[in-house]
Design a protein around this motif. Structure first.
Motif, mmCIF file in Angstrom:
data_model
loop_
_atom_site.group_PDB
_atom_site.id
_atom_site.type_symbol
_atom_site.label_atom_id
_atom_site.label_comp_id
_atom_site.label_asym_id
_atom_site.label_seq_id
_atom_site.Cartn_x
_atom_site.Cartn_y
_atom_site.Cartn_z
ATOM 1 N N UNK A 167 1.357 -6.479 17.821
ATOM 2 C CA UNK A 167 1.748 -7.885 17.838
ATOM 3 C C UNK A 167 0.592 -8.866 17.801
ATOM 4 N N UNK A 168 -0.613 -8.425 18.160
ATOM 5 C CA UNK A 168 -1.788 -9.291 18.126
ATOM 6 C C UNK A 168 -2.615 -9.080 16.862
ATOM 7 N N UNK A 169 -2.183 -8.194 15.968
ATOM 8 C CA UNK A 169 -2.899 -7.966 14.717
ATOM 9 C C UNK A 169 -3.976 -6.899 14.796
ATOM 10 N N UNK A 170 -3.977 -6.101 15.858
ATOM 11 C CA UNK A 170 -4.943 -5.011 15.990
ATOM 12 C C UNK A 170 -4.348 -3.723 15.426
ATOM 13 N N UNK A 171 -5.211 -2.855 14.915
ATOM 14 C CA UNK A 171 -4.750 -1.556 14.435
ATOM 15 C C UNK A 171 -4.081 -0.804 15.581
ATOM 16 N N UNK A 172 -2.930 -0.219 15.289
ATOM 17 C CA UNK A 172 -2.120 0.466 16.291
ATOM 18 C C UNK A 172 -2.237 1.970 16.082
ATOM 19 N N UNK A 173 -3.052 2.628 16.896
ATOM 20 C CA UNK A 173 -3.320 4.044 16.752
ATOM 21 C C UNK A 173 -2.067 4.890 16.939
ATOM 22 N N UNK A 174 -1.226 4.541 17.916
ATOM 23 C CA UNK A 174 -0.021 5.337 18.167
ATOM 24 C C UNK A 174 0.931 5.294 16.980
ATOM 25 N N UNK A 175 1.109 4.127 16.386
ATOM 26 C CA UNK A 175 1.972 4.047 15.208
ATOM 27 C C UNK A 175 1.324 4.752 14.022
ATOM 28 N N UNK A 176 -0.005 4.671 13.918
ATOM 29 C CA UNK A 176 -0.697 5.383 12.845
ATOM 30 C C UNK A 176 -0.411 6.872 12.927
ATOM 31 N N UNK A 177 -0.408 7.437 14.156
ATOM 32 C CA UNK A 177 -0.123 8.859 14.322
ATOM 33 C C UNK A 177 1.236 9.227 13.724
ATOM 34 N N UNK A 178 2.207 8.361 13.904
ATOM 35 C CA UNK A 178 3.566 8.616 13.415
ATOM 36 C C UNK A 178 3.729 8.322 11.934
ATOM 37 N N UNK A 179 2.950 7.393 11.385
ATOM 38 C CA UNK A 179 3.200 6.909 10.024
ATOM 39 C C UNK A 179 1.986 6.991 9.113
ATOM 40 N N UNK A 180 1.026 7.839 9.454
ATOM 41 C CA UNK A 180 -0.232 7.875 8.703
ATOM 42 C C UNK A 180 -0.053 8.191 7.231
ATOM 43 N N UNK A 181 0.995 8.895 6.862
ATOM 44 C CA UNK A 181 1.233 9.191 5.439
ATOM 45 C C UNK A 181 1.487 7.911 4.635
ATOM 46 N N UNK A 182 1.859 6.834 5.309
ATOM 47 C CA UNK A 182 2.144 5.560 4.652
ATOM 48 C C UNK A 182 0.951 4.595 4.694
ATOM 49 N N UNK B 146 9.689 0.026 0.885
ATOM 50 C CA UNK B 146 8.521 -0.173 0.004
ATOM 51 C C UNK B 146 7.232 0.176 0.732
ATOM 52 N N UNK B 147 7.344 0.798 1.886
ATOM 53 C CA UNK B 147 6.191 1.119 2.706
ATOM 54 C C UNK B 147 5.180 1.929 1.918
ATOM 55 N N UNK B 148 3.919 1.505 1.956
ATOM 56 C CA UNK B 148 2.850 2.224 1.311
ATOM 57 C C UNK B 148 2.593 1.810 -0.121
ATOM 58 N N UNK B 149 3.468 0.999 -0.699
ATOM 59 C CA UNK B 149 3.232 0.537 -2.068
ATOM 60 C C UNK B 149 2.286 -0.636 -2.044
ATOM 61 N N UNK B 150 1.488 -0.735 -3.085
ATOM 62 C CA UNK B 150 0.563 -1.859 -3.218
ATOM 63 C C UNK B 150 0.952 -2.644 -4.447
ATOM 64 N N UNK B 151 0.884 -3.951 -4.306
ATOM 65 C CA UNK B 151 1.221 -4.809 -5.448
ATOM 66 C C UNK B 151 -0.018 -5.244 -6.151
#
Length: 134
Positions: free
Chosen positions: A32-47, A129-134
């Motif tokens: 919520x403060x704009x910092x990288x979230x390590x715990x969410x990265x663990x769950x969603x790193x493929x994206x 659209x998670x992980x797509x780049x425009x």
């Protein structure tokens, strides 16, 4: 929550006005403060994908990774080929920086030369659209 973060090269001796032709689009989990979230990265790193654009050079595609070591006990890096060492680009204290429009972050290229980047946009990743780049 995953966000698409666009970084442009900030002002430097070589680019006194900065450069929108040099930068990254990073899909990253931010709290919520704009910092990288390590715990969410663990769950969603493929994206957590990265697209590097560098003027006339070919674009490079990579992934956002979190590795042990470095200051603070870990380092956020961009890895372009996970099967080969030496092509990674390390962020400088990315665990401490806010990814918010107007902020600045530093990323060292694969030769270790640091470059400062201006955060020009932070957009929530759209469901489906998670992980797509425009």
């Amino acid at each position: 929550m995953l966000h698409h973060v666009t970084l442009h090269l900030a002002r430097s001796k070589q680019f006194p006005e900065g450069s929108p032709r040099h930068g990254y689009v990073i899909t990253a989990p931010l709290d919520g403060q704009g910092h990288l979230d390590w715990e969410e990265w663990l769950e969603r790193r493929a994206h957590c994908l990265v697209r590097r654009f560098w003027a006339a050079e070919a674009e490079r595609q990579g992934v956002l990774v979190h590795r042990p070591g470095g200051s603070g006990g870990a380092t956020w890096m961009i890895d372009y080929n996970q099967g080969r060492l030496g092509d990674e680009e390390a962020g400088y204290h990315l665990h401490q920086h806010r990814f918010a429009e107007g902020e600045y972050v530093t990323i060292a290229d694969d030769d270790g030369k640091p470059h400062t980047f201006h955060v020009v946009s932070v957009i929530p990743a759209e469901p489906g659209r998670t992980g797509e780049h425009r």
